[in-house]
Design an enzyme around this catalytic site. Structure first.
Site, PDB file in Angstrom:
ATOM      1  N   CYS A 125       3.478   5.014  23.694  1.00 11.66           N
ATOM      2  CA  CYS A 125       4.436   4.002  24.117  1.00 11.66           C
ATOM      3  C   CYS A 125       4.498   2.805  23.199  1.00 11.66           C
ATOM      4  O   CYS A 125       5.520   2.158  23.078  1.00 11.66           O
ATOM      5  CB  CYS A 125       4.085   3.527  25.515  1.00 11.66           C
ATOM      6  SG  CYS A 125       4.566   4.714  26.734  1.00 11.66           S
ATOM      7  N   GLY A 139       0.816  -1.211   0.000  1.00 13.67           N
ATOM      8  CA  GLY A 139       0.000   0.000   0.000  1.00 13.67           C
ATOM      9  C   GLY A 139       0.849   1.259   0.000  1.00 13.67           C
ATOM     10  O   GLY A 139       0.524   2.243  -0.673  1.00 13.67           O
ATOM     11  N   GLY A 168      -2.639  -5.841   0.065  1.00  8.44           N
ATOM     12  CA  GLY A 168      -3.119  -7.221   0.093  1.00  8.44           C
ATOM     13  C   GLY A 168      -3.328  -7.785   1.485  1.00  8.44           C
ATOM     14  O   GLY A 168      -4.332  -8.435   1.763  1.00  8.44           O
ATOM     15  N   HIS A 169      -2.381  -7.494   2.387  1.00  9.07           N
ATOM     16  CA  HIS A 169      -2.429  -8.188   3.678  1.00  9.07           C
ATOM     17  C   HIS A 169      -3.532  -7.692   4.594  1.00  9.07           C
ATOM     18  O   HIS A 169      -3.741  -8.231   5.674  1.00  9.07           O
ATOM     19  CB  HIS A 169      -1.069  -8.129   4.383  1.00  9.07           C
ATOM     20  CG  HIS A 169      -0.709  -6.795   4.946  1.00  9.07           C
ATOM     21  ND1 HIS A 169      -0.812  -6.517   6.278  1.00  9.07           N
ATOM     22  CD2 HIS A 169      -0.265  -5.669   4.344  1.00  9.07           C
ATOM     23  CE1 HIS A 169      -0.430  -5.260   6.489  1.00  9.07           C
ATOM     24  NE2 HIS A 169      -0.090  -4.729   5.340  1.00  9.07           N
TER      25      HIS A 169
END
Lengths: 404, 303
Positions: free
Chosen positions: A325, A72, A200-201
């Site tokens: 954090c 992306g 894609g992921h």
């Protein structure tokens, strides 16, 4: 109890059917799709099929509008850099304050190079002011880049309408849709969106594969030159197995679109309602009626996100946080800051993001442990009065540490 | 997720001395803007002996902030105030078996809360003496404010200067772009411009020895270099000691804060670099602990 994964906006599990579709392309179908011999035939066909599967999910008019990239972020960079290279006289970029770093870091960099960046603010619910947007559009603007859906809150921006407005002003429009694709039905051929990024992921395909949708006729300059792949618009030997995998993932996303918007949404709704009812002093961030069906972002006041995540992790539950954090950066999430969430709440935001693999029983598991986690950390908090089990009176006044 | 030590996890999951001490007579409240963390430390101090009889903490913060607070209260209980004031943030981190560089400020917050509490007990006003900025160098945990101040104070001009003065950029080198940005900004404010090829401000003229050294000469030279480097190491609470020189290999003991520090390997690499510049020959610096593993000393020295 098995581990519960509620961090699907970070990444998703690759679907078994996607893996099965990919496997032959590592071994028997290993040829370079550009070759002439028979080792290449099946590979080229596999890519062609994948391209049409992506085309269908996006509702693109032509399959040649689909350019496979590595992720992306590459799609985002390609889109923006293409727009400014193709229109060297336009020195302004319009985006929002809540974009993904893939856009914001690039814009920061371009700002140093002399570009003017308009980062549109959002209100407390994370919404844009379209009137202000309209006033920014001019013949000086090279590109508008606005995300379709926000990764933290799930907020959906009216990108179709904004693309129409940009088009009317003669300005190119790009949208980072990595969180939206597969969760929101889209028909790009009926919109004025010029470019769109897919990862894609985020939809059960592997990591390392993305797509840039490029409307036919949009002026374009490639980021990578060096070969005829993707019709010369993205050189480099194709990541064939992952392309085939992404195609399959897009086909599955079409099949599960209704499931996503009904069953997945029902799990999300039950979780956030349960949390807000059971735990005092927490609230859902964002534009509650206009969000992705799978995402909820909840601010737990007076406690800190990483500590919550560590206790959730101990209970076998994976989620993520907008606290400073967890990222190693200095500030709480820029999205929370842009929405003007007070810092005692911004640091305690937890994002739960679902997928079709989650089950309603998992929601109940989270609801069982979450109240105790919040209570345990509040016991340690200087903003919390353990005796009365409530925030101390006027917390910001009662506890005023010296800040380094 | 962070690579926290088991001790950090233990203090987080089972915090000691959580909550405010009843009848506390010393309270310190500090926050670290860099993490949004904040800590209230409350102590019960014996007014005759100044011994800390009880300590409690309330922390709004991440896992390592809570663990640092918890371990701090354990360390200082039973100490006198003067003893407690000697506790450094390194002591807190060491007691936790180390903290990731991005989280070292949690230990700093602990030490500051302690100072603030003691000041509160003694009726003094505590002022924080350092400001924290964005973390630039992750290898050595150096932030932007520190780099900027050093660039101003010492008129630094190059990335190499910054590394020499602050150590920032001396490790993996990934932060050099960010250091250049700071240099560009400060130099611009100073009316100069950043030139990446500019000479280092303090390039001491190193005259390398021409003739091959005898072993005695080599040892003397090595001692000279170590003596020159010693103040820098001691500033960080560490030291170095030459144990043996065999051929071109110098065996050293890293002591004090250097001992067991995750950065010891990089420090050794820096010493080696400096030795090679001055001696004009290849020198390998090896921790003395590896001496027996690597060579048979008897044989090597008679070779």
């Amino acid at each position: 109890m098995h581990d519960i994964y509620l961090d699907n906006n970070a990444t998703t599990q690759v679907d078994r059917a996607v893996v099965d579709a990919m496997m032959p392309f590592f071994t028997e179908q290993f040829g370079n799709p550009s070759s002439i011999h028979r080792f290449a035939d099946g590979v080229a066909r596999g890519i062609k099929k994948a391209r049409s599967q992506v085309q269908e999910l996006l509702g693109a008019e032509h399959d040649s509008e689909i350019i496979f990239t590595s992720c992306g972020t590459e799609s985002d960079s390609t889109a923006i850099l293409s727009a400014i290279k193709a229109q060297p006289n336009r020195k302004e970029i319009i985006t929002t304050a809540v974009e993904h770093p893939a856009i914001l870091s690039l814009c920061d960099y371009l700002e140093k190079e002399g570009y003017t960046i308009h980062r549109m603010p959002v209100d407390k619910c994370g919404r844009l002011n379209l009137e202000a947007y309209k006033n920014l559009l001019s013949d000086q603007v090279a590109i508008v880049s606005v995300m379709w859906a926000n990764n933290e809150t799930g907020n959906i921006f009216p990108v179709e309408q904004m693309a129409e407005m940009a088009n009317a002003a003669g300005v190119m429009f790009h949208t980072d849709a990595v969180q939206a694709v597969g969760k929101i039905p889209m028909m790009l051929q009926d919109t004025k969106i010029d470019m769109l990024s897919v990862s894609g992921h985020k939809l059960h395909a592997p990591k390392g594969i993305g797509v840039l949708y490029l409307r036919r006729g949009t002026r374009y300059r490639p980021l990578l030159r060096g070969g005829h792949q993707e019709r010369g618009r993205r050189a480099g030997t194709e990541n064939t197995a992952s392309i085939v995998g992404l195609g399959k993932a897009c086909e599955l996303a079409m099949e599960f679109m209704e499931f996503e918007n009904n069953q997945v949404k029902a799990m999300r709704d039950r979780l956030e309602r349960g949390i807000v009812e059971q735990i005092p002093h927490c609230f859902i961030t964002g534009d509650i009626n206009n969000r992705l069906p799978n995402t909820t972002d909840i601010a737990f006041e007076y406690i800190e996100g990483e500590a919550i995540l560590m206790l959730l992790n101990k209970a076998g539950i994976a989620a993520s946080s907008g606290s400073a954090c967890t990222s190693g950066s200095l500030e709480p999430s820029h999205v929370m800051r842009a929405m003007d969430i007070p810092y005692t709440a911004a640091h305690g935001t937890i994002r739960f993001s679902f997928s079709r693999y989650n089950k309603m029983s998992e929601v109940d598991e989270v609801l069982k442990v979450m109240p105790d986690i919040a209570a345990a950390l509040r016991k340690l908090s200087p903003y919390w009065d353990s005796v009365n089990n409530a925030p101390v009176t006027d917390p910001e006044q009662a506890f005023q540490p010296t800040y380094a | 997720m962070w690579d926290y030590s088991d001790k950090v996890k233990d203090h987080f999951f089972n915090p000691k001395n959580a909550g405010a001490v009843v009848n506390a007579n010393a309270i310190g409240e500090v926050g670290s803007i860099s993490c949004g963390d904040a800590l209230r430390l409350s102590l019960k101090v014996n007014e005759d002996s100044e011994v800390i009889e009880d300590a409690g903490f309330q922390t709004f913060g991440c896992g390592s902030a809570i663990a640092s607070s918890s371990v701090l209260t354990e360390i200082i209980k039973g100490m006198t105030l003067d003893e407690a004031l000697k506790v450094t943030n390194q002591d807190i981190a060491a007691e936790l078996d180390g903290l990731p560089p991005e989280k070292m400020h949690c230990s700093v917050m602990g030490r500051e809360a302690l100072q603030a509490a003691v000041a509160n007990y003694r009726g003094e006003e505590w002022k924080d003496d350092h400001e924290e900025g964005a973390l630039i160098c992750k290898c050595f945990a150096i932030d932007a404010v520190m780099i900027e101040e050093m660039v101003w104070a010492n008129k630094l001009r190059t990335v190499e200067d910054v590394t020499n003065y602050t150590k920032a950029g001396g490790g993996c080198a990934a932060c050099h772009e960010d250091i250049e940005a700071i240099l560009e900004k400060v130099l611009k404010e100073r009316g100069e411009s950043f030139d990446p090829t500019a000479a280092s401000i303090e390039k001491e003229a190193v005259v390398a020895e021409k003739k091959p050294l005898t072993n005695l000469q080599r040892i003397k030279k090595i001692e000279e270099v170590l003596t020159a480097l010693r103040p820098q190491l001691m500033a960080d609470g560490g030291d170095v000691e030459l144990v043996e020189v065999i051929g071109n290999t110098a065996y050293v003991n890293m002591t004090g804060a250097c001992n067991g520090c995750q950065m010891a390997a990089m420090t050794i690499a820096g010493i080696q670099q400096r030795l090679m510049e001055v001696l004009g020959e290849f020198i390998k610096v090896v921790p003395a602990s590896e001496m027996s593993k690597l060579v048979n000393i008897q044989e090597a020295s008679h070779a």
